[in-house]
Design an enzyme around this catalytic site. Structure first.
Site, PDB file in Angstrom:
ATOM      1  N   GLU A 103     -54.854  35.302  15.993  1.00 34.63           N
ATOM      2  CA  GLU A 103     -54.610  33.977  16.579  1.00 34.63           C
ATOM      3  C   GLU A 103     -55.789  33.054  16.297  1.00 34.63           C
ATOM      4  O   GLU A 103     -56.941  33.486  16.336  1.00 34.63           O
ATOM      5  CB  GLU A 103     -54.458  34.104  18.109  1.00 34.63           C
ATOM      6  CG  GLU A 103     -53.018  34.241  18.567  1.00 34.63           C
ATOM      7  CD  GLU A 103     -52.300  32.902  18.654  1.00 34.63           C
ATOM      8  OE1 GLU A 103     -52.589  32.003  17.830  1.00 34.63           O
ATOM      9  OE2 GLU A 103     -51.447  32.761  19.541  1.00 34.63           O
ATOM     10  N   ASP A 104     -55.498  31.800  16.063  1.00 38.98           N
ATOM     11  CA  ASP A 104     -56.563  30.815  15.867  1.00 38.98           C
ATOM     12  C   ASP A 104     -57.301  30.522  17.165  1.00 38.98           C
ATOM     13  O   ASP A 104     -58.518  30.507  17.210  1.00 38.98           O
ATOM     14  CB  ASP A 104     -55.987  29.519  15.271  1.00 38.98           C
ATOM     15  CG  ASP A 104     -54.753  29.012  16.015  1.00 38.98           C
ATOM     16  OD1 ASP A 104     -54.312  29.661  16.993  1.00 38.98           O
ATOM     17  OD2 ASP A 104     -54.213  27.965  15.622  1.00 38.98           O
ATOM     18  N   ASP A 107     -55.898  29.454  24.672  1.00 37.56           N
ATOM     19  CA  ASP A 107     -56.241  28.439  25.666  1.00 37.56           C
ATOM     20  C   ASP A 107     -55.828  28.997  27.034  1.00 37.56           C
ATOM     21  O   ASP A 107     -56.529  29.807  27.624  1.00 37.56           O
ATOM     22  CB  ASP A 107     -55.506  27.158  25.253  1.00 37.56           C
ATOM     23  CG  ASP A 107     -55.847  25.958  26.110  1.00 37.56           C
ATOM     24  OD1 ASP A 107     -56.822  26.029  26.857  1.00 37.56           O
ATOM     25  OD2 ASP A 107     -55.137  24.947  26.033  1.00 37.56           O
ATOM     26  N   PHE A 156     -60.870  19.866  23.184  1.00 34.12           N
ATOM     27  CA  PHE A 156     -59.812  19.944  22.177  1.00 34.12           C
ATOM     28  C   PHE A 156     -60.471  19.978  20.808  1.00 34.12           C
ATOM     29  O   PHE A 156     -61.270  19.102  20.478  1.00 34.12           O
ATOM     30  CB  PHE A 156     -58.853  18.755  22.287  1.00 34.12           C
ATOM     31  CG  PHE A 156     -57.628  18.935  21.449  1.00 34.12           C
ATOM     32  CD1 PHE A 156     -56.540  19.666  21.919  1.00 34.12           C
ATOM     33  CD2 PHE A 156     -57.567  18.410  20.161  1.00 34.12           C
ATOM     34  CE1 PHE A 156     -55.428  19.871  21.123  1.00 34.12           C
ATOM     35  CE2 PHE A 156     -56.442  18.610  19.363  1.00 34.12           C
ATOM     36  CZ  PHE A 156     -55.379  19.339  19.847  1.00 34.12           C
ATOM     37  N   ARG A 169     -55.962  20.141   9.746  1.00 35.02           N
ATOM     38  CA  ARG A 169     -55.929  21.605   9.558  1.00 35.02           C
ATOM     39  C   ARG A 169     -56.820  22.070   8.420  1.00 35.02           C
ATOM     40  O   ARG A 169     -57.325  23.181   8.434  1.00 35.02           O
ATOM     41  CB  ARG A 169     -54.494  22.074   9.251  1.00 35.02           C
ATOM     42  CG  ARG A 169     -53.531  21.975  10.407  1.00 35.02           C
ATOM     43  CD  ARG A 169     -52.258  22.740  10.076  1.00 35.02           C
ATOM     44  NE  ARG A 169     -51.133  22.341  10.899  1.00 35.02           N
ATOM     45  CZ  ARG A 169     -50.889  22.805  12.126  1.00 35.02           C
ATOM     46  NH1 ARG A 169     -51.699  23.674  12.670  1.00 35.02           N
ATOM     47  NH2 ARG A 169     -49.829  22.391  12.798  1.00 35.02           N
TER      48      ARG A 169
HETATM   49  P1  IMP Z   1     -52.026  28.655  25.067  1.00 33.86           P
HETATM   50  O1  IMP Z   1     -50.618  29.156  25.193  1.00 33.86           O
HETATM   51  O2  IMP Z   1     -52.374  27.673  26.154  1.00 33.86           O
HETATM   52  O3  IMP Z   1     -53.060  29.744  24.935  1.00 33.86           O
HETATM   53  O4  IMP Z   1     -52.075  27.735  23.806  1.00 33.86           O
HETATM   54  C1  IMP Z   1     -52.106  28.215  22.560  1.00 33.86           C
HETATM   55  C2  IMP Z   1     -51.762  27.177  21.544  1.00 33.86           C
HETATM   56  O5  IMP Z   1     -52.102  25.831  21.937  1.00 33.86           O
HETATM   57  C3  IMP Z   1     -52.598  27.442  20.322  1.00 33.86           C
HETATM   58  O6  IMP Z   1     -52.002  28.431  19.505  1.00 33.86           O
HETATM   59  C4  IMP Z   1     -52.684  26.080  19.690  1.00 33.86           C
HETATM   60  O7  IMP Z   1     -51.543  25.834  18.913  1.00 33.86           O
HETATM   61  C5  IMP Z   1     -52.665  25.111  20.861  1.00 33.86           C
HETATM   62  N1  IMP Z   1     -54.038  24.700  21.228  1.00 33.86           N
HETATM   63  C6  IMP Z   1     -54.719  25.046  22.341  1.00 33.86           C
HETATM   64  N2  IMP Z   1     -55.938  24.475  22.358  1.00 33.86           N
HETATM   65  C7  IMP Z   1     -56.028  23.762  21.206  1.00 33.86           C
HETATM   66  C8  IMP Z   1     -57.081  22.957  20.627  1.00 33.86           C
HETATM   67  O8  IMP Z   1     -58.185  22.775  21.167  1.00 33.86           O
HETATM   68  N3  IMP Z   1     -56.792  22.398  19.418  1.00 33.86           N
HETATM   69  C9  IMP Z   1     -55.606  22.565  18.777  1.00 33.86           C
HETATM   70  N4  IMP Z   1     -54.607  23.314  19.291  1.00 33.86           N
HETATM   71  C10 IMP Z   1     -54.819  23.910  20.494  1.00 33.86           C
END
Ligand code: IMP
Length: 183
Positions: A103-104, A107, A156, A169
């Site tokens: 995973e990148d 959050d 962010f 990207r």
């Molecule tokens: P989560 O379900 O809240 O953990 O969110 C995961 C997804 O939200 C990631 O795979 C990203 O696509 C997006 N995301 C969360 N934080 C960021 C950020 O700081 N920049 C860009 N995308 C984000």
């Protein structure tokens, strides 16, 4: 059309530079190589954000491996509700495989929590997570993270696969956005 120079002017700072990313990925790749020797390793990433990390991480792993890709989208009143739908599923079976989800960024953790639940039902031999960026202060659900690149603050970020409205990207580093771009 935006050139790279135009992109640079929209950033407020570099959070993780190219050298640190390269060094950390080399370390992660070495650990994964030691941990997965002799196993049926399948790396699964989530499009689109994970593709850059996946490309670099796989080349730092000195083992035979397979790659597969999924896409998911959030729905419901807000992403924080954690309702996630698979829009592109894996191409191959993972039954009995040693699956590593790449995973990148994590959050709240809700997307990955959903994904792990789905993948666990498919009876892999093991299921672990490798994440480049961890915004751990924002976590809503606890997740087992076996391999982590960097913990980052609650900002962010864009670049190295991560986007804002589809842009940024291709930046080779992780950066924060200027206030006027954040809106
Ligand atoms: P989560 O379900 O809240 O953990 O969110 C995961 C997804 O939200 C990631 O795979 C990203 O696509 C997006 N995301 C969360 N934080 C960021 C950020 O700081 N920049 C860009 N995308 C984000």
């Amino acid at each position: 059309m935006c050139g790279k120079r135009d992109l640079d002017t929209q950033l407020s700072g570099v959070l993780v530079d190219e050298d640190r990313i390269r060094e950390r990925i080399a370390e992660l790749g070495q650990r994964i190589t030691e941990d997965y020797r002799g196993r049926d390793l399948v790396l699964v990433t989530v499009l689109k954000g994970g593709f850059v990390f996946m490309a670099d991480l796989t080349r730092a792993i000195d083992l035979p491996l397979r790659m597969d890709f999924m896409s998911v989208s959030s729905y419901g009143p807000s992403p924080a509700h954690g309702q996630v739908r698979i829009t592109k599923d894996l191409d191959e079976s993972i039954v009995g495989a040693a699956v590593l989800v790449v995973e990148d960024i994590i959050d709240t953790g809700l997307t990955l929590h959903f994904l792990l639940k789905v993948l666990r039902q498919r009876e892999p031999e093991s299921l672990e997570v490798c994440v480049l960026l961890d915004k751990d202060v924002r976590r809503i659900v606890e997740l087992p993270i076996a391999y982590k690149g960097f913990s980052i603050p609650d900002r962010f970020v864009v670049g190295y696969g991560l986007d804002q409205a589809g842009a940024f990207r291709q930046l080779p580093f992780v950066a924060t956005l200027a206030d006027e771009v954040m809106g």
